[in-house]
Design an enzyme around this catalytic site. Sequence first.
Site: not given
Ligand code: NDP
Length: 483
Positions: A248, A460, A282, A329, A173, A230, A150
């Site tokens: 976060e 942070e 967020c 999404q 990553k 996650v 995001n």
């Molecule tokens: P994730 O938590 O899945 O992804 C965030 C990051 O973690 C990405 O780089 C992802 O990689 C990585 N990741 C995923 N699984 C693992 C793992 N097992 N070990 C290590 N790294 C991992 O979020 P999503 O993108 O799937 O979004 C889902 C929901 O998460 C959203 O709808 C929102 O509610 C929340 N979110 C919150 C954010 C915030 O700013 N607080 C930001 C993004 C999401 P990859 O994407 O390549 O799988």
Amino acid sequence: MSALHQNYIAGEWVSGTSDIENRNPSDLTDVIGMFAQASADQLDAALDKAKTAQAEWAAYGMERKQAVLMAIGNELMARAEELGTLLSREEGKPFAEGKGEVYRAGQFFTYYAAECLRQLGENADSVRDGVEIDVRREAVGVVAVISPWNFPTATASWKIAPALCYGNAVVWKPANITPASAVALTEIIARQDIPKGLFSLVMGSGRDIGQRLVESPKVNAISFTGSVPVGKGIAAAAIQNLTKVQMEMGSKNALAVMDDADLDLAVTLALGGAFGGTGQKCTASSRLIVHNAVHDAFVEKLVAGTQAMKVGHALETGTQMGPVVSEQQLSENLAYVDLGKTEGAELACGGARIEMPHDGYYMSPGVFLNSTNDMHINREEMFAPLTSVIKVGNYDEALATVNDTNFGLTSGIVTQSLARATHFRRNACTGVVTVNLPTAGTDYHVPFGGRGDSSYGPREQGKAAAEFYTTVKTAYISAGKPL
Ligand code: NDP
């Protein structure tokens, strides 16, 4: 055939075991490129090289480190328009937001460039005669940065910049959905005067390469931004190696609109906070807690403002809200719309998939009325252009509702009363509190983070970042004879 973008591992650009395609969510016919997926062996090579490079980097002079960070920051700011276009193209936020994000990312680097020169320790006399004490911070070592889609450039930058500033190596990553911004930032970092392998980019899925990264005993600290499930998995993996971790995660931020609020201001704050970045923040204002006395007038203006928002291609002039980032999404968002209606909330407008001239993941911004704080739509992070109005009878009820959540990242109040603003600022259970400002939008030189399920570990940004990216050493020095 689209261009293939490689990973940057241990100081070399390398192809992976497979590639993924990246498409523009504003226009699915637009293929941004193919992006290499790192192998397990490549990840291990990045981690091994990072360890030796880190020792070399930590020994660089502080002005040399400062020059590296300053050059990265200056280049990001100078190229904000170009890289902001790329960011908006792959993530879907309107161009002004994409450009602003890249510029802000540059500011993180220039801020931490200056911090390279401001790393002061403490000294003290010992309780033992003839002994002096020197307390200083040292790098933790190899830092794994796992960033979301995001804010693909800014979030990564507010982790990478302090990590490098305080003398660490970084293995990054990024989210697989926004790899082009990651490659662009890596190209800038790779051109700098840094030891080979100090910084590596390992693109790949979270489940695969991300999981392997967080489980590695070669990692000394993990900084993660993403979802709560996650995050919990990462914390569980980290504890196996006693790896330092900072996370976060989501939130359910509330904006409280009081009976003495300037309603036009309140509506502007609510619209920006709820629908900026297509609600995928967020810090988004996903609960609007509104005093009964101004509820109807506020709602009328809010719904009119929401319906007037121009949804469109992220790079088209006049677009106020771009598409949702992905099909997945979008379908989750639409499922929340159905859930809200089933729970008894009234969908006043929006909340539907819309057809546009370009095929993309478009939906209209939606407002729920007559919602209660116990509904799922008010308890779970939706990460959608959806917001819910919750009517309350007085300030105390508003504050209690703001605090009735498992999360605690940001909260805001709109009021003209200094007494209420002060009380709110002191009693809202969130890491960030705003008064007559949106719940989203923070500075870079002060701490950022939340409470409850929103955050874990040290804060942070600003000087607070030193807590995570360094470890303290206490030295006792004797002159060998009485002083
Ligand atoms: P994730 O938590 O899945 O992804 C965030 C990051 O973690 C990405 O780089 C992802 O990689 C990585 N990741 C995923 N699984 C693992 C793992 N097992 N070990 C290590 N790294 C991992 O979020 P999503 O993108 O799937 O979004 C889902 C929901 O998460 C959203 O709808 C929102 O509610 C929340 N979110 C919150 C954010 C915030 O700013 N607080 C930001 C993004 C999401 P990859 O994407 O390549 O799988």
